[in-house]
Design an enzyme around this catalytic site. Structure first.
Site, PDB file in Angstrom:
ATOM      1  N   GLU A 110      -5.604  29.251  19.993  1.00 35.77           N
ATOM      2  CA  GLU A 110      -5.423  28.064  19.153  1.00 35.77           C
ATOM      3  C   GLU A 110      -5.726  26.798  19.947  1.00 35.77           C
ATOM      4  O   GLU A 110      -5.502  26.751  21.161  1.00 35.77           O
ATOM      5  CB  GLU A 110      -4.008  28.028  18.574  1.00 35.77           C
ATOM      6  CG  GLU A 110      -2.878  27.979  19.595  1.00 35.77           C
ATOM      7  CD  GLU A 110      -1.500  28.018  18.953  1.00 35.77           C
ATOM      8  OE1 GLU A 110      -0.735  27.072  19.219  1.00 35.77           O
ATOM      9  OE2 GLU A 110      -1.178  28.971  18.208  1.00 35.77           O
ATOM     10  N   ARG A 120       4.451  33.551  20.739  1.00 31.22           N
ATOM     11  CA  ARG A 120       3.238  33.071  21.391  1.00 31.22           C
ATOM     12  C   ARG A 120       2.065  33.881  20.863  1.00 31.22           C
ATOM     13  O   ARG A 120       2.190  35.077  20.607  1.00 31.22           O
ATOM     14  CB  ARG A 120       3.336  33.203  22.918  1.00 31.22           C
ATOM     15  CG  ARG A 120       4.232  32.148  23.564  1.00 31.22           C
ATOM     16  CD  ARG A 120       3.591  30.774  23.457  1.00 31.22           C
ATOM     17  NE  ARG A 120       4.390  29.717  24.074  1.00 31.22           N
ATOM     18  CZ  ARG A 120       5.215  28.925  23.416  1.00 31.22           C
ATOM     19  NH1 ARG A 120       5.397  29.102  22.112  1.00 31.22           N
ATOM     20  NH2 ARG A 120       5.864  27.966  24.037  1.00 31.22           N
ATOM     21  N   THR A 166       3.038  21.581  24.433  1.00 29.81           N
ATOM     22  CA  THR A 166       2.265  22.733  24.923  1.00 29.81           C
ATOM     23  C   THR A 166       0.807  22.415  25.197  1.00 29.81           C
ATOM     24  O   THR A 166       0.133  23.195  25.878  1.00 29.81           O
ATOM     25  CB  THR A 166       2.335  23.893  23.918  1.00 29.81           C
ATOM     26  OG1 THR A 166       1.857  23.458  22.641  1.00 29.81           O
ATOM     27  CG2 THR A 166       3.767  24.381  23.768  1.00 29.81           C
ATOM     28  N   TYR A 192       9.031  23.314  13.802  1.00 33.33           N
ATOM     29  CA  TYR A 192       8.748  21.893  13.607  1.00 33.33           C
ATOM     30  C   TYR A 192       9.671  21.175  12.642  1.00 33.33           C
ATOM     31  O   TYR A 192       9.315  20.126  12.099  1.00 33.33           O
ATOM     32  CB  TYR A 192       7.293  21.732  13.148  1.00 33.33           C
ATOM     33  CG  TYR A 192       6.341  21.444  14.288  1.00 33.33           C
ATOM     34  CD1 TYR A 192       6.511  22.038  15.532  1.00 33.33           C
ATOM     35  CD2 TYR A 192       5.260  20.591  14.125  1.00 33.33           C
ATOM     36  CE1 TYR A 192       5.647  21.788  16.566  1.00 33.33           C
ATOM     37  CE2 TYR A 192       4.388  20.331  15.167  1.00 33.33           C
ATOM     38  CZ  TYR A 192       4.582  20.929  16.385  1.00 33.33           C
ATOM     39  OH  TYR A 192       3.723  20.676  17.419  1.00 33.33           O
ATOM     40  N   HIS A 238       1.200  26.875  13.999  1.00 39.41           N
ATOM     41  CA  HIS A 238       2.170  26.777  15.093  1.00 39.41           C
ATOM     42  C   HIS A 238       3.215  25.703  14.802  1.00 39.41           C
ATOM     43  O   HIS A 238       3.467  24.809  15.614  1.00 39.41           O
ATOM     44  CB  HIS A 238       1.443  26.485  16.412  1.00 39.41           C
ATOM     45  CG  HIS A 238       2.251  26.844  17.631  1.00 39.41           C
ATOM     46  ND1 HIS A 238       1.670  27.080  18.850  1.00 39.41           N
ATOM     47  CD2 HIS A 238       3.589  26.999  17.825  1.00 39.41           C
ATOM     48  CE1 HIS A 238       2.609  27.352  19.745  1.00 39.41           C
ATOM     49  NE2 HIS A 238       3.786  27.311  19.136  1.00 39.41           N
TER      50      HIS A 238
END
Length: 334
Positions: A234, A205, A46, A255, A251
């Site tokens: 962010e 988001r 991103t 992960y 974020h």
């Protein structure tokens, strides 16, 4: 074949080496037009804005983002320029569901919310939202789903969630136009209509939730508490809001190693299809340490308060905490 790769994409280097003559690994936010001018393909996340400013005049023919979201890709430009692109829908859906499930267990533990007597509102029922809804049902919660674009039987409108939900969790893409735009979907008017002082969870988001309005709702008591993984602006996040929320993470909901490997394999497979290459062997996630003994407690596998404590202790380390994220596995055989 020359490929530019975000240097924070884990586990992918052997697979890239098997198909590329040259691979260059760079920080995603620092990739420049000069870097990509003679590249054939990009594999990004991103932090890389893929648009004409980056790719104009280059020989890039293919862009893969190893993420579900693709709002960092100027898809209109890519299509006009004849540059193929792909994202990885669903790659980390189970990881985000794990994050939300663990957060619900922590809310129950620390705030006394009886999950079997509680109602959760799931906003967005794509790959992620559908798994979150299933996880909430397994916990015994009443589940209300709001997704106007899908419009399936049994779904409800947002105003029903505003009246009836004890927890509201967002799993929508970020859109700014059309009848169902999600930018600031949770704004001051939304928070003003809430009736049950719900817990708010945002792992979609950042700009889906108006952070200033959320801070005011926490101060005013219309929201009981919040779990925020994605932030407006962010990595330069609202530190006052970070101090207010129960769980604030950098974020990383998606992960898990499993989710990252899914994204790697999807990106590599798409690239090989486009260029007519033989795909390398599938990438596998690394095992947990040999001395790890799973007792069946989901919080033993993943407790988001650990990530929250790290971010609250060092908000300026937002990107480092993402880039150097420790090994995390989902429930399953290891």
């Amino acid at each position: 074949m020359k490929i530019i790769v975000d240097d924070k994409i884990p586990y992918i280097r052997d697979a890239v080496a098997a198909i590329a003559d040259e691979a260059v690994y760079l920080p995603g936010a620092a990739i420049t037009a000069a870097d990509v001018r003679d590249a054939d393909a990009l594999i990004v996340r991103t932090r890389t804005r893929c648009d004409e400013a980056l790719l104009g005049g280059s020989r890039v023919r293919f862009v893969a983002t190893a993420t579900i979201g693709h709002d960092h890709l100027d898809t209109g430009y890519l299509d006009r320029a004849g540059i193929a692109w792909t994202n990885c829908p669903g790659c980390n859906a189970a990881s985000v569901a794990q994050y939300v499930r663990s957060s619900l267990l922590l809310i129950a533990r620390d705030f006394g919310l009886c999950l079997r007597a509680a109602t959760i509102g799931v906003v967005g029922c794509g790959h992620v939202g559908s798994l979150v809804a299933a996880a909430a049902r397994e916990l015994g919660m009443r589940v209300l789903v709001c997704d106007p674009p899908l419009g399936r039987p049994g779904f409800v409108s947002l105003d029903v969630l505003e009246r009836e939900a004890d927890v509201i969790t967002f799993h929508v893409p970020l859109t700014t136009a059309g009848p169902h735009a999600t930018y600031h979907l949770a704004d001051s008017a939304f928070f003003g209509r809430l009736r049950r002082r719900p817990f708010i969870i945002n792992s979609s988001r950042g700009a889906v939730v108006d952070c200033v309005a959320l801070g005011a709702a926490l101060d005013g008591g219309s929201v009981r508490q919040a779990v925020i993984d994605t932030w407006e602006g962010e990595p330069a996040i609202d530190r006052r809001l970070l101090d207010k929320v129960y769980i604030g993470t950098p974020h990383i909901a998606g992960y898990s190693a499993d989710g990252k490997v899914n994204a790697d394999n999807m990106s590599i497979a798409a690239l090989c299809r486009f260029f007519g290459l033989t795909p390398p062997p599938k990438i596998l996630p690394p095992p947990l340490p040999a001395d790890f003994v799973y007792t069946g407690d989901p919080l033993q596998l993943y407790n988001p308060l650990t990530d929250s404590a790290a971010l609250k202790a060092s908000p300026e380390s937002f990107e480092r905490l993402r880039g150097d994220y420790p090994l995390r596995r989902e429930v399953g055989p290891f």
